[in-house]
Design a protein around this motif. Structure first.
Motif, short mmCIF file in Angstrom:
data_model
loop_
_atom_site.label_atom_id
_atom_site.label_comp_id
_atom_site.label_asym_id
_atom_site.label_seq_id
_atom_site.Cartn_x
_atom_site.Cartn_y
_atom_site.Cartn_z
N TYR A 93 18.05 9.86 0.78
CA TYR A 93 16.80 8.86 1.11
C TYR A 93 16.94 7.65 1.65
CZ TYR A 93 15.01 12.13 -3.05
OH TYR A 93 14.58 13.11 -3.15
N ILE A 94 18.02 7.16 1.70
CA ILE A 94 18.32 6.36 2.29
C ILE A 94 18.39 6.27 4.20
CG2 ILE A 94 20.43 4.63 2.85
CD1 ILE A 94 21.61 4.41 0.06
N PHE A 97 28.11 8.44 0.35
CA PHE A 97 27.20 6.92 -0.69
C PHE A 97 25.16 7.16 0.03
CE2 PHE A 97 30.64 5.05 1.82
CZ PHE A 97 31.37 4.57 0.84
N GLY A 104 12.35 3.42 9.67
CA GLY A 104 12.34 1.93 9.84
C GLY A 104 12.02 2.03 11.56
N TRP A 105 13.96 2.77 11.65
CA TRP A 105 14.04 2.11 13.22
C TRP A 105 13.33 2.89 14.21
CZ3 TRP A 105 16.26 -2.45 13.54
CH2 TRP A 105 16.69 -2.74 14.17
N SER A 152 21.89 11.66 -1.56
CA SER A 152 20.30 12.20 -1.36
C SER A 152 19.73 12.07 -0.38
CB SER A 152 19.27 11.83 -2.63
OG SER A 152 19.54 9.97 -1.99
N ALA A 172 17.80 -1.26 2.56
CA ALA A 172 17.39 -0.09 3.55
C ALA A 172 16.25 -0.88 4.20
CB ALA A 172 17.83 1.26 3.53
N GLY A 178 20.41 0.98 -2.82
CA GLY A 178 20.46 1.76 -1.45
C GLY A 178 19.31 1.31 -0.25
N ILE A 179 18.34 2.01 -1.20
CA ILE A 179 16.83 2.16 -0.21
C ILE A 179 16.27 0.93 -0.31
CG2 ILE A 179 14.05 3.19 -1.07
CD1 ILE A 179 15.67 5.92 -1.92
N TYR A 224 10.31 0.62 14.98
CA TYR A 224 10.96 -0.81 15.30
C TYR A 224 10.61 -0.45 17.12
CZ TYR A 224 13.78 -4.16 16.80
OH TYR A 224 15.05 -5.14 17.20
N VAL A 227 15.29 -3.41 7.29
CA VAL A 227 13.86 -2.49 8.38
C VAL A 227 13.43 -3.93 8.26
CG1 VAL A 227 13.33 -0.88 9.76
CG2 VAL A 227 15.32 -0.69 8.47
N VAL A 244 15.11 6.03 4.61
CA VAL A 244 14.08 4.99 5.31
C VAL A 244 14.45 4.32 6.00
CG1 VAL A 244 14.29 2.56 4.19
CG2 VAL A 244 14.21 4.14 2.62
N VAL A 245 16.32 4.00 6.46
CA VAL A 245 16.41 3.51 7.74
C VAL A 245 15.78 4.23 8.78
CG1 VAL A 245 18.71 3.46 9.66
CG2 VAL A 245 19.05 2.67 6.84
N ARG A 298 22.48 3.06 -7.97
CA ARG A 298 22.29 3.46 -6.37
C ARG A 298 22.14 3.26 -5.35
NH1 ARG A 298 28.73 5.31 -4.83
NH2 ARG A 298 27.73 6.40 -3.96
N THR A 299 21.55 4.55 -5.41
CA THR A 299 20.65 5.33 -4.62
C THR A 299 19.30 4.12 -4.05
OG1 THR A 299 21.25 7.50 -4.52
CG2 THR A 299 19.30 7.24 -3.48
N LEU A 327 14.08 -7.25 10.15
CA LEU A 327 14.25 -7.39 11.47
C LEU A 327 12.77 -6.84 12.50
CD1 LEU A 327 17.96 -4.62 11.75
CD2 LEU A 327 17.26 -6.82 12.49
#
Lengths: 197, 204
Positions: free
Chosen positions: A71-72, A66, A79-80, A69, B17, B13-14, A83, B21, A75-76, B9-10, B24
């Motif tokens: 990169y996702i 999923f 960002g978290w 790379s 995401a 996804g970015i 938070y 965030v 970001v998560v 897809r990436t 939230l």
């Protein structure tokens, strides 16, 4: 893959320490001071998630599918992290059970595991940026806590806040010096001196 | 020529995401306006007034009064304890100023109320002494303590006040001022807010 016994033990201890943060006596210990909360419990939770990524082939396979790379996850994870650096999140986690649960469940996964995965996937430049940003975060946060004349968390006294600030700055300084030494004298040195032309 | 490629897809996804965030963060900080609990309380009450129960209090004369005693008046409630060396002294001076404003404007229906969060030590005599120290008058400034522990707990729960013991045997507590009218917490203000005088004379 047969895990060595110490790995199983380490995993159990990490997981137990993280989950135990949900129970009032342990929560009171971890959240009793800002230093413990921000500099002991949060890193412990994050390391728990990072350890999970490093050890679990199933999880790695899933992430490979999923987010090849990383990169996702970056970001998560970043960002978290922001938070949970807000004074309000820290405050609410000490007296709102739902926010405490959110912390225990999401910090390992969305900060620890996510940032570890993106670190594993990024090249040297990406890693360099992550390190610089980590120092910047430690430095900024430490500086704000150290010099703020007002109490930023309703649950932590101002002297606790200032001590947390100086500890964050010390952590930034020590890790910066350590990594600089490693970068200069570590494995990046040319193995053969080239002659000057 | 670039070697940098990213699959669709990436990229999706970015964006997802990042959006999640941000949403939230937006939710937690009330639209990027409240980064501390104290400011969050203010924003929260401004959005939706919170009901408060009919607190039973004991005033500096030793009489029992309920919050409903001041129905149809606007209460400006600050939380203090009389042995407090720092912010409660400042709050006392601020109330002294505000009382002067009230005296100059007899049409105002605002009543000042200081409530002790340390009812064990703050006897009615102590409360009266606190007001005397700040040259306060009984007419528009009531200093009181909760009648029992239950009332103290209710007050703290209903207003979202945070009270934590400090190392000197006192408390660190929220120093905001609470506007209460007919059993509703309408607004939470900073005691330093220079607009307070105006809000008092305008009937808030």
């Amino acid at each position: 893959m047969a895990a060595e016994p110490w790995q199983g033990a380490a995993r159990t201890v990490l997981l137990a320490a993280s989950v135990a943060g949900l129970f009032p006596p342990v929560a009171a210990l971890f959240e009793g001071s800002m230093r413990m909360h921000l500099l002991v419990q949060m890193p412990l939770l994050a390391v728990c998630g990072g350890y999970w990524v490093c050890r679990s082939t199933g999880l790695k396979r899933w992430l490979e599918r999923f987010d090849p790379s990383g990169y996702i996850a970056l970001v998560v994870g970043s960002g978290w992290l922001i938070y949970w650096m807000l004074p309000i999140s820290l405050d609410l986690a000490t007296f709102e059970p739902s926010v405490r649960l959110l912390k225990i469940v999401t910090v390992p996964v969305c900060v620890g595991a996510a940032l570890t995965w993106s670190w594993l996937r990024l090249g040297p430049i990406g890693r360099g940026v992550m390190l610089l940003e980590a120092w910047a975060i430690l430095g900024r946060l430490g500086w704000v806590y150290l010099i703020s004349p007002v109490q930023l968390c309703s649950n932590y006294l101002i002297d606790d806040q200032q001590r947390t600030g100086s500890l964050l700055l010390s952590a930034a300084l020590i890790s910066a010096v350590g990594i600089a030494l490693w970068a200069v004298f570590g494995p990046f040195r040319k193995s053969h001196r080239t002659e000057l032309e | 020529m670039t070697h940098w490629r990213m699959s669709a897809r990436t990229a999706i996804g970015i964006v997802l995401a990042g959006g999640l965030v941000t949403a939230l963060l937006w939710q937690r900080t009330a639209g990027f306006s409240a980064f501390t609990y104290e400011t969050w309380r203010r924003v929260d009450v401004a959005r939706e007034p919170a009901p408060v129960s009919d607190w039973r209090l004991q005033n500096a004369q030793g009489d029992l009064v309920r919050l409903s005693h001041w129905n149809d008046e606007t209460l400006l409630v600050g939380f203090i304890y009389t042995s407090c060396p720092s912010v409660c002294v400042a709050l006392g001076s601020r109330y002294q100023q505000l009382q002067r404003t009230l005296q100059a404007d007899p049409s105002s229906d605002v009543h000042l109320l200081s409530i002790s969060i340390d009812p064990d030590r703050d006897t009615p005599q102590q409360l009266a002494e606190y007001r005397r120290r700040h040259a306060g008058r009984q007419s528009s400034w009531t200093v009181a303590r909760p009648a029992d522990e239950q009332v103290l707990d209710d007050m703290i729960r209903e207003t979202g006040l945070r009270v934590i013991p400090d190392q000197l045997g006192g408390f660190s507590h929220s120093d905001s001022l609470h506007w209460i009218r007919n059993g509703e917490l309408l607004r939470i203000s900073d005691w330093r807010d220079p607009e307070l005088e105006k809000m008092i004379t305008d009937g808030s």
